[in-house]
Design a protein around this motif. Structure first.
Motif: not given
Length: 135
Positions: A42-47, A77-81, A94-95, A108-119
Motif C-alpha cells: 500500500n506504500d507505492r514508491g515508499g511515498c 511485494l506488489g508491482r515494482p516501482d 526496484v522498490y 524523474l530520476k530519484s536517488e532515494a533509498q531503494s531495494v533491487a531484486l535481480r531476476i
C-alpha cells in the motif's frame, strides 16, 4: 442406498475443501516473517514512509526472497516501482523505500533509498541489494 448418499456427501465436502484451499493459495500473503506485506504493497514508491520503517524486516527475509519466481514476487511485494531490463535477459525489480522526487513525477530520476531484486533469465530472484536510486 445409504452408502451412495454418504459417498456423494463425502465427494461434495472434499470438493468444497479443495476449492477453499485453492482460493486461499491464490491470494497474496499478508506477512513474510515480520514484514507487513499489506503495508508494503500500500506504500507505492515508499511515498508514505511505511516501507522505510520495515527495512530491517525486509533485510531479515531477503534470503527467503532469493529463488522465488518473478510472478510470486509480484504477488508478495506488489508491482515494482521500476522494472529495469538488463543484458542477458535479466531484469531488476526496484522498490523505493523512502520518499523522493519520484513521488511527485514518476519520470524523474530519484536517488532515494531503494531495494533491487535481480531476476535471472529464467525468472528467479538471484540477488537482493539495497542502494540509493536505481542499480
Amino acid at each position: 442406498m445409504n452408502i451412495l448418499r454418504f459417498r456423494r456427501h463425502l465427494i461434495q465436502t472434499l470438493f468444497i475443501i479443495h476449492c477453499a484451499l485453492f482460493i486461499q493459495s491464490c491470494s497474496a500473503p499478508d506477512k513474510l516473517g515480520n514484514l507487513d506485506l499489506v503495508k508494503w504493497r500500500n506504500d507505492r514508491g515508499g511515498c508514505k514512509g511505511d516501507r522505510l520503517t520495515q527495512v530491517a524486516n525486509l533485510k531479515a527475509v531477503r534470503e527467503q526472497l532469493k529463488g522465488e519466481m518473478a510472478n510470486n514476487i509480484n504477488s508478495i511485494l506488489g508491482r515494482p516501482d521500476i522494472n529495469q531490463l538488463d543484458d542477458r535477459n535479466q531484469k531488476y525489480y526496484v522498490y523505493f523505500l523512502e520518499k523522493g522526487p519520484h513521488c511527485e513525477d514518476r519520470k524523474l530520476k530519484s536517488e532515494a533509498q531503494s531495494v533491487a531484486l535481480r531476476i535471472s533469465a529464467i525468472g528467479l530472484v538471484t540477488e537482493v541489494t539495497f542502494q540509493r536510486g536505481e542499480p
